[in-house]
Scaffold this motif. Structure first.
Motif, PDB file in Angstrom:
ATOM      1  N   PRO A   5       6.640  -0.453  -7.026  1.00 45.10           N
ATOM      2  CA  PRO A   5       6.329  -1.764  -6.052  1.00 45.10           C
ATOM      3  C   PRO A   5       6.706  -1.507  -4.640  1.00 45.10           C
ATOM      4  O   PRO A   5       7.602  -0.800  -4.191  1.00 45.10           O
ATOM      5  CB  PRO A   5       7.349  -2.731  -6.526  1.00 45.10           C
ATOM      6  N   GLY A   6       5.581  -1.567  -3.797  1.00 38.72           N
ATOM      7  CA  GLY A   6       5.688  -1.481  -2.248  1.00 38.72           C
ATOM      8  C   GLY A   6       6.171  -2.353  -1.483  1.00 38.72           C
ATOM      9  O   GLY A   6       7.110  -2.315  -0.588  1.00 38.72           O
ATOM     10  N   ASP A   7       6.152  -3.655  -1.975  1.00 34.02           N
ATOM     11  CA  ASP A   7       6.720  -4.760  -1.138  1.00 34.02           C
ATOM     12  C   ASP A   7       6.741  -5.982  -2.093  1.00 34.02           C
ATOM     13  O   ASP A   7       5.560  -6.337  -2.682  1.00 34.02           O
ATOM     14  CB  ASP A   7       5.868  -5.062  -0.061  1.00 34.02           C
ATOM     15  N   VAL A   8       7.610  -6.836  -2.118  1.00 31.94           N
ATOM     16  CA  VAL A   8       7.813  -8.047  -3.236  1.00 31.94           C
ATOM     17  C   VAL A   8       8.194  -9.166  -1.912  1.00 31.94           C
ATOM     18  O   VAL A   8       9.067  -8.929  -1.257  1.00 31.94           O
ATOM     19  CB  VAL A   8       8.929  -8.046  -4.083  1.00 31.94           C
ATOM     20  N   GLY A   9       7.499 -10.218  -1.925  1.00 29.12           N
ATOM     21  CA  GLY A   9       7.646 -11.260  -0.891  1.00 29.12           C
ATOM     22  C   GLY A   9       7.667 -12.789  -1.854  1.00 29.12           C
ATOM     23  O   GLY A   9       6.873 -12.739  -2.774  1.00 29.12           O
ATOM     24  N   SER A  21       4.454 -12.588  -3.937  1.00 34.28           N
ATOM     25  CA  SER A  21       3.391 -11.707  -3.707  1.00 34.28           C
ATOM     26  C   SER A  21       4.082  -9.973  -4.013  1.00 34.28           C
ATOM     27  O   SER A  21       5.199 -10.019  -3.488  1.00 34.28           O
ATOM     28  CB  SER A  21       2.922 -11.479  -2.587  1.00 34.28           C
ATOM     29  N   ILE A  22       3.439  -9.392  -4.978  1.00 32.78           N
ATOM     30  CA  ILE A  22       3.854  -8.116  -5.097  1.00 32.78           C
ATOM     31  C   ILE A  22       2.822  -6.788  -4.755  1.00 32.78           C
ATOM     32  O   ILE A  22       1.558  -7.069  -5.304  1.00 32.78           O
ATOM     33  CB  ILE A  22       4.278  -7.892  -6.522  1.00 32.78           C
ATOM     34  N   LEU A  23       3.071  -6.190  -4.010  1.00 28.42           N
ATOM     35  CA  LEU A  23       2.016  -5.180  -3.482  1.00 28.42           C
ATOM     36  C   LEU A  23       2.635  -3.845  -4.454  1.00 28.42           C
ATOM     37  O   LEU A  23       3.709  -3.092  -4.482  1.00 28.42           O
ATOM     38  CB  LEU A  23       2.348  -4.323  -2.118  1.00 28.42           C
ATOM     39  N   ARG A  25       1.815   0.175  -5.544  1.00 22.89           N
ATOM     40  CA  ARG A  25       1.528   1.504  -5.061  1.00 22.89           C
ATOM     41  C   ARG A  25       1.245   2.488  -6.246  1.00 22.89           C
ATOM     42  O   ARG A  25       2.161   2.640  -6.912  1.00 22.89           O
ATOM     43  CB  ARG A  25       2.283   2.014  -4.102  1.00 22.89           C
ATOM     44  N   ASN A  64      -3.567   0.928  -3.610  1.00 26.26           N
ATOM     45  CA  ASN A  64      -2.700  -0.239  -3.420  1.00 26.26           C
ATOM     46  C   ASN A  64      -3.196  -1.445  -4.079  1.00 26.26           C
ATOM     47  O   ASN A  64      -4.646  -1.615  -3.881  1.00 26.26           O
ATOM     48  CB  ASN A  64      -2.334  -0.470  -2.074  1.00 26.26           C
ATOM     49  N   GLU A  66      -2.503  -5.493  -4.445  1.00 24.73           N
ATOM     50  CA  GLU A  66      -1.533  -6.642  -4.413  1.00 24.73           C
ATOM     51  C   GLU A  66      -1.728  -7.765  -5.151  1.00 24.73           C
ATOM     52  O   GLU A  66      -3.155  -8.325  -5.307  1.00 24.73           O
ATOM     53  CB  GLU A  66      -1.703  -7.276  -2.654  1.00 24.73           C
ATOM     54  N   GLN A  68      -0.563 -11.847  -6.562  1.00 24.58           N
ATOM     55  CA  GLN A  68       0.077 -13.105  -6.020  1.00 24.58           C
ATOM     56  C   GLN A  68       0.047 -14.117  -7.190  1.00 24.58           C
ATOM     57  O   GLN A  68      -0.976 -14.128  -7.995  1.00 24.58           O
ATOM     58  CB  GLN A  68      -0.698 -13.704  -4.826  1.00 24.58           C
TER      59      GLN A  68
END
Length: 91
Positions: A5-9, A21-23, A25, A64, A66, A68
């Motif tokens: 996971p590159g980013d979790v918001g 939101s989960i990005l 990779r 990548n 993403e 949501q």
């Protein structure tokens, strides 16, 4: 080959709805015949298949995605792909 996971918001909109939101990779190997100058961020590997003989060229590529989802109470738990960054391998 490898996933992380590159980013979790977590965020809220102006109406108080909650979203996640989960990005993701992905790194993967491909043996597709690709032009050398068109693929940004590639790595080359020589892999000998079957021991002796001709080595096969593999490239390490990234993709990548993403995702949501709305986490507001009472909303169906459906994930949506909101962004795709994936190399065009073949025409």
């Amino acid at each position: 080959m490898y996933t992380i996971p590159g980013d979790v918001g977590i965020y809220y909109d102006d109406d108080g709805r909650k979203f996640v939101s989960i990005l993701m990779r992905f790194w993967y190997l491909t043996s597709a015949r690709l032009p050398d100058n068109d693929m940004e961020g590639t790595r080359f590997f020589q892999v000998a298949i079957g021991g002796e003989g001709e080595a096969e060229t593999k490239r390490l590529l990234t993709a990548n995605y993403e995702f949501q989802r709305e986490f507001t109470k009472g909303v169906p738990p459906d994930w949506t792909i909101t962004r795709i960054e994936h190399s065009k391998l073949l025409d």
